[in-house]
Design an enzyme around this catalytic site. Structure first.
Site, mmCIF file in Angstrom:
data_model
loop_
_atom_site.group_PDB
_atom_site.id
_atom_site.type_symbol
_atom_site.label_atom_id
_atom_site.label_comp_id
_atom_site.label_asym_id
_atom_site.label_seq_id
_atom_site.Cartn_x
_atom_site.Cartn_y
_atom_site.Cartn_z
ATOM 1 N N GLU A 145 5.274 2.098 13.609
ATOM 2 C CA GLU A 145 6.344 3.074 13.760
ATOM 3 C C GLU A 145 7.433 2.447 14.616
ATOM 4 O OE1 GLU A 145 7.306 7.339 13.042
ATOM 5 O OE2 GLU A 145 5.776 6.012 12.266
ATOM 6 N N LEU B 279 0.856 -1.185 0.000
ATOM 7 C CA LEU B 279 0.000 0.000 0.000
ATOM 8 C C LEU B 279 0.887 1.227 0.000
ATOM 9 C CD1 LEU B 279 -2.451 -1.048 2.845
ATOM 10 C CD2 LEU B 279 -2.904 -1.113 0.398
ATOM 11 N N LYS C 212 1.013 10.786 18.590
ATOM 12 C CA LYS C 212 1.931 11.027 17.485
ATOM 13 C C LYS C 212 3.266 10.415 17.882
ATOM 14 C CE LYS C 212 4.297 12.979 14.115
ATOM 15 N NZ LYS C 212 5.395 12.045 13.932
ATOM 16 N N ARG D 117 9.245 3.011 4.880
ATOM 17 C CA ARG D 117 8.324 3.812 4.062
ATOM 18 C C ARG D 117 9.006 4.300 2.789
ATOM 19 N NH1 ARG D 117 6.380 9.138 3.303
ATOM 20 N NH2 ARG D 117 7.918 10.068 4.666
#
Length: 187
Positions: A100, A13, A45, A66
């Protein structure tokens, strides 16, 4: 291999950068673009490096950075050592989990003396070719799940609950339809 020595891989994705609101005006603008009759998911966050974890027939097969959002680097070897990563899950088929890579303050203090900051440490250590054993002091916190369960996992809260049920470390989540409550959660 890419410039850092890791093999380049196409992401399942597209992984864009997550939107941030740095002040109340940004947050108000974002709020008005969302459906007002639906709960909004509020999570922490996290400041580290985004990754995509891929599972096939319940087995962890790949971790990719990423990168540019379309193509990342395969850092599976290093991610296998990190806290919060499940090597197997009770689900057949293909599953992509977004998370993350972070370093907690306690691990930063205990194992990364002299490093500049936690974000740089998480990113740099995740992609190390040498001294990669230090990856055991990194943590993956998951926040997104992509799979086909016949529509059974539609909301972000349901995704995070499923990830937690499978043993992943997840970010705390709250849901609300109230702008005032959402702003209070941001504090």
């Amino acid at each position: 291999p890419g410039d850092s020595g890791w093999n380049k891989v196409a992401l399942t994705l597209e992984m864009g950068s997550l939107d941030k609101s740095l002040n109340d005006a940004d947050f108000d603008k974002w709020w008005t673009t969302t459906p007002q009759n639906e709960d909004k998911a509020i999570t922490l966050k996290l400041d580290g490096m985004s990754i995509e974890l891929t599972y096939k027939e319940g087995v962890f097969v790949r971790a990719a950075t990423r990168g540019d959002g379309v193509t990342g680097e395969d850092i599976t070897r290093n991610v296998r050592l990190m806290k919060g990563v499940q090597l197997t899950i009770p689900f057949g088929g293909t599953v992509e989990v977004r998370g993350e890579v972070i370093v907690t303050k306690s691990d930063f203090k205990a194992h990364f003396a002299g490093e500049k900051n936690t974000r740089s440490t998480a990113c740099g250590t995740s992609k190390r070719q040498s001294n990669w054993e230090k990856c055991k002091y990194l943590t993956v916190v998951c926040y997104n799940l992509n799979l086909s369960l016949g529509g059974g996992i539609a909301t972000r809260k349901q995704q995070i609950d499923q990830l937690a049920d499978w043993g992943f470390l997840v970010s705390p989540i709250a849901t609300t339809r109230s702008l005032a409550a959402a702003k209070a959660m941001r504090q």
